[in-house]
Design an enzyme around this catalytic site. Structure first.
Site, PDB file in Angstrom:
ATOM      1  N   LYS A 117       2.263   2.290  -5.072  1.00 46.04           N
ATOM      2  CA  LYS A 117       2.962   1.814  -6.282  1.00 46.04           C
ATOM      3  C   LYS A 117       2.116   2.046  -7.524  1.00 46.04           C
ATOM      4  CE  LYS A 117       3.257  -2.395  -4.465  1.00 46.04           C
ATOM      5  NZ  LYS A 117       2.865  -2.186  -3.064  1.00 46.04           N
ATOM      6  N   GLN A 142       2.472  -6.326  -2.765  1.00 43.04           N
ATOM      7  CA  GLN A 142       2.877  -6.220  -1.349  1.00 43.04           C
ATOM      8  C   GLN A 142       4.152  -5.364  -1.216  1.00 43.04           C
ATOM      9  OE1 GLN A 142       2.286  -9.790  -2.317  1.00 43.04           O
ATOM     10  NE2 GLN A 142       0.154  -9.552  -1.812  1.00 43.04           N
ATOM     11  N   ASP A 194       0.818  -1.226   0.000  1.00 43.67           N
ATOM     12  CA  ASP A 194       0.000   0.000   0.000  1.00 43.67           C
ATOM     13  C   ASP A 194       0.846   1.268   0.000  1.00 43.67           C
ATOM     14  OD1 ASP A 194      -2.403  -1.574   0.299  1.00 43.67           O
ATOM     15  OD2 ASP A 194      -1.866  -1.802   2.408  1.00 43.67           O
ATOM     16  N   GLY A 235      -4.007  -6.008  -4.782  1.00 40.17           N
ATOM     17  CA  GLY A 235      -5.179  -5.348  -5.370  1.00 40.17           C
ATOM     18  C   GLY A 235      -4.825  -3.987  -5.908  1.00 40.17           C
ATOM     19  N   HIS A 236      -5.391  -3.645  -7.036  1.00 41.04           N
ATOM     20  CA  HIS A 236      -5.246  -2.281  -7.521  1.00 41.04           C
ATOM     21  C   HIS A 236      -6.572  -1.844  -8.124  1.00 41.04           C
ATOM     22  CE1 HIS A 236      -3.548  -5.120 -10.499  1.00 41.04           C
ATOM     23  NE2 HIS A 236      -4.471  -4.555 -11.244  1.00 41.04           N
TER      24      HIS A 236
HETATM   25  P1  GDP Z   1      -0.137  -0.042  -3.763  1.00 42.40           P
HETATM   26  O1  GDP Z   1      -0.778  -1.088  -2.933  1.00 42.40           O
HETATM   27  O2  GDP Z   1       1.268   0.223  -3.359  1.00 42.40           O
HETATM   28  O3  GDP Z   1      -0.284  -0.249  -5.243  1.00 42.40           O
HETATM   29  O4  GDP Z   1      -0.895   1.300  -3.377  1.00 42.40           O
HETATM   30  P2  GDP Z   1      -1.944   2.084  -4.248  1.00 42.40           P
HETATM   31  O5  GDP Z   1      -1.332   2.491  -5.530  1.00 42.40           O
HETATM   32  O6  GDP Z   1      -3.220   1.330  -4.250  1.00 42.40           O
HETATM   33  O7  GDP Z   1      -2.081   3.430  -3.412  1.00 42.40           O
HETATM   34  C1  GDP Z   1      -2.819   3.498  -2.262  1.00 42.40           C
HETATM   35  C2  GDP Z   1      -3.626   4.777  -2.275  1.00 42.40           C
HETATM   36  O8  GDP Z   1      -2.778   5.906  -2.105  1.00 42.40           O
HETATM   37  C3  GDP Z   1      -4.395   5.039  -3.576  1.00 42.40           C
HETATM   38  O9  GDP Z   1      -5.701   5.424  -3.227  1.00 42.40           O
HETATM   39  C4  GDP Z   1      -3.647   6.203  -4.218  1.00 42.40           C
HETATM   40  O10 GDP Z   1      -4.493   7.020  -4.991  1.00 42.40           O
HETATM   41  C5  GDP Z   1      -3.122   6.933  -3.012  1.00 42.40           C
HETATM   42  N1  GDP Z   1      -1.909   7.729  -3.243  1.00 42.40           N
HETATM   43  C6  GDP Z   1      -0.817   7.394  -3.988  1.00 42.40           C
HETATM   44  N2  GDP Z   1       0.122   8.370  -3.899  1.00 42.40           N
HETATM   45  C7  GDP Z   1      -0.397   9.339  -3.075  1.00 42.40           C
HETATM   46  C8  GDP Z   1       0.091  10.591  -2.562  1.00 42.40           C
HETATM   47  O11 GDP Z   1       1.209  11.032  -2.825  1.00 42.40           O
HETATM   48  N3  GDP Z   1      -0.730  11.276  -1.718  1.00 42.40           N
HETATM   49  C9  GDP Z   1      -1.968  10.837  -1.368  1.00 42.40           C
HETATM   50  N4  GDP Z   1      -2.701  11.591  -0.543  1.00 42.40           N
HETATM   51  N5  GDP Z   1      -2.463   9.656  -1.815  1.00 42.40           N
HETATM   52  C10 GDP Z   1      -1.690   8.932  -2.659  1.00 42.40           C
END
Ligand code: GDP
Length: 521
Positions: free
Chosen positions: A38, A267, A35, A63-64
């Site tokens: 990425k 992850q 989370d 999940g994405h």
């Molecule tokens: P992953 O599990 O690493 O792929 O994480 P995600 O890409 O699903 O990101 C988790 C959440 O963080 C998503 O809702 C993104 O839109 C949000 N997000 C990503 N970068 C930023 C950021 O710089 N600031 C904020 N506030 N939210 C972000």
């Protein structure tokens, strides 16, 4: 360990300056517990750079979110690049594939008239069976609970290492499927014999497995109806036939012909079964090494890695050690409490916020409330469950460890979440406060100072963080697009992290949108 890469940068769009011109295979890997954000980088790189997007680890436990028109869908198995028909999307040999989930995800795309023929699934990927979902839940109900996402991924990998696992190719070969399934189900039935039939039945009902008539409640030896499973899995095989391929050969050829390959991490490093906080880890190696192997490549084929970390806080889902957790055990208990969701938390703590004008209303457990506030600002709740993620301060000993494993080019995300935070604490090391323990030829004793984390649960749980406190920047950074315009206080912390963990920050993320990103200038 990684293939030598020159430091020449990609010409063209300035926001891709951090990418070496010679890079053909790039891995995007989480440095924390998942989370990290990425998705935004994977999305941008897919659109602007990659020819192929490949997943190599985990299963439907990742999940994405994919936006189709106004609707948002959380996809668990299909790679993020699926909305780009010109780019191959590969589910590699290291992935635990639940065919039911892939078929469901393909159905969503087809119902929107979107192309799916650019999806490739490794013929030798691990196959998740209905019994794996049941075993996952049964194991998690016992004392060995590790906070599984209950998608059957762990038990699938266990079967692989026990050499009784099935592979995706078995979906296309009736006799082999029958034979392997029979052996496998006999083993699973042995494990299940000690559990109450009603408990198993309830799990199957919960997982919508009874509809497949898989359950044989009166047969004490088999539990599962192998004929019903064979029939259903052959049907999945027919539906997936056009996607199943020798993706190891495909990836080998892609590297040889110089295609641009994006390896999409699932992850994060601290959840890797090899390098994470064992045993509270996922069942695959989600670092560069595992990811490369899981798509049929060698780690030497990876030219560049971008490690993604939240700043200046971290989050963790489920159990496991988390030395900098805000509110410590109280936070862990609250986040694990049955029924607690984002809405419940909002009702329970309606006025908690980071800003100075809306002060935190308790001094004794202030850190706990800071955790709640950051969770709220960062929307740190499970995408499908709404469950709160545990939140802690940025942990340098853990980053040192993760960067050592994955690489030193990093992106820091979520910076805007702390916009209204008056003080920011960075954990610089730990004081060990537990029983004497040997780590290799080094003995840890009470009072020992640790600077690079030993990521084992029974060590980390005795580590007390040492903090350096920085003033916050107390201003809105979401509109800033250049590093030089960022507040001095923020850049001070970035420099501190860079010099202390010997990492280079290539990208800074100041909001969820693609444009809210500051690249190396
Ligand atoms: P992953 O599990 O690493 O792929 O994480 P995600 O890409 O699903 O990101 C988790 C959440 O963080 C998503 O809702 C993104 O839109 C949000 N997000 C990503 N970068 C930023 C950021 O710089 N600031 C904020 N506030 N939210 C972000």
């Amino acid at each position: 360990m990684l293939k030598n890469s020159t430091t020449t940068k990609t010409k063209g769009a300035s926001d891709m300056n951090w990418l070496n011109e010679s890079t053909r295979t790039l891995a995007v890997i989480g440095l924390h517990f998942g989370d990290e954000g990425k998705g935004k980088f994977v999305d941008k790189l897919t659109t602007d750079w990659a020819d192929i997007v490949a997943r190599g680890t985990g299963g439907a436990n990742a999940g994405h979110t994919i936006c189709i028109g106004d609707e948002k869908h959380v996809f668990h198995l299909i790679p993020s690049g699926i909305l780009h028909p010109g780019k191959l999307n590969v589910i590699g040999n290291g992935v635990a594939v639940d065919p039911r989930v892939v078929v469901e995800e393909l159905d969503i795309l087809k119902s929107k008239n979107l192309a799916t023929d650019h999806l490739r699934i490794a013929y030798n990927a691990h196959l998740v069976l209905p019994s794996h979902l049941v075993i996952d839940r049964l194991r998690e109900s016992g004392s060995g609970k590790v906070g599984s996402t209950l998608r059957g991924v762990g038990p699938t990998y266990v079967d692989h290492y026990r050499r009784i696992g099935l592979q995706v190719r078995d979906l296309r070969n009736k006799d082999a499927l029958w034979k392997k399934l029979k052996l496998n189900l006999e083993e699973h039935a042995c494990f299940m014999r000690s559990f109450d039939r009603e408990v198993i039945r309830d799990i199957m009902e919960h997982e919508h497995l009874l509809e497949g008539a898989y359950f044989r409640p009166n047969d004490l030896n088999v539990v599962f109806d192998s004929d019903a499973i064979v029939e259903q899995y052959l049907a999945y095989g027919r539906l997936l036939a056009q996607h199943i391929e020798d993706t190891d050969a495909l990836m080998y050829q892609a590297v040889k012909s110089g295609q641009r390959i994006l390896l999409e991490g699932a992850q994060g490093t601290l959840l890797s079964e090899r390098y994470g906080t064992y045993p509270y880890v996922t069942a695959s190696d989600c670092t560069t090494t595992g990811l490369a192997q899981g798509v049929g490549l060698s780690v030497r084929d990876v030219d560049q890695t971008l490690g993604i970390a939240k700043a200046f806080y971290m989050s963790r889902v489920g159990g496991g050690p988390f030395p900098t957790e805000m509110g410590g055990e109280k936070s862990e208990r609250w986040c694990a409490k049955e029924g607690v969701t984002r809405d419940v938390e909002l009702r329970e703590y309606p006025s908690v916020s980071i800003s100075k004008t809306n002060p935190i209303d308790s001094t004794t457990t202030e850190d706990f409330f800071m955790g709640v506030a950051i969770r709220r600002h960062g929307n740190e709740y499970g995408a499908t469950t709404g469950r709160p993620r545990r939140v802690g301060w940025f942990d340098l000993p853990l980053l040192r460890h993760a960067a050592h494993v994955v690489g030193r080019d990093i992106a820091l995300t979520m910076l805007d979440v702390l916009d209204a935070c008056p003080e920011i604490k960075i954990c610089t090391g730990y004081i060990y406060a537990g029983p004497d323990q040997w780590v290799g030829n080094r003995q840890l004793t009470d009072g020992h100072v640790i600077s690079c984390a030993v990521p084992m649960a029974d060590i980390l749980e005795h580590c007390e963080p040492l903090y350096k406190v920085f003033p916050g920047w107390m201003s809105d950074i979401t509109g800033i697009r250049s590093r030089k315009d960022l507040p001095r206080e923020l850049l001070n912390i970035v420099s501190f992290i860079e010099s202390e963990a010997r990492v280079t920050t290539r990208v800074l993320s100041v909001g969820p949108d693609r444009e809210q990103t500051i690249f190396d200038e």
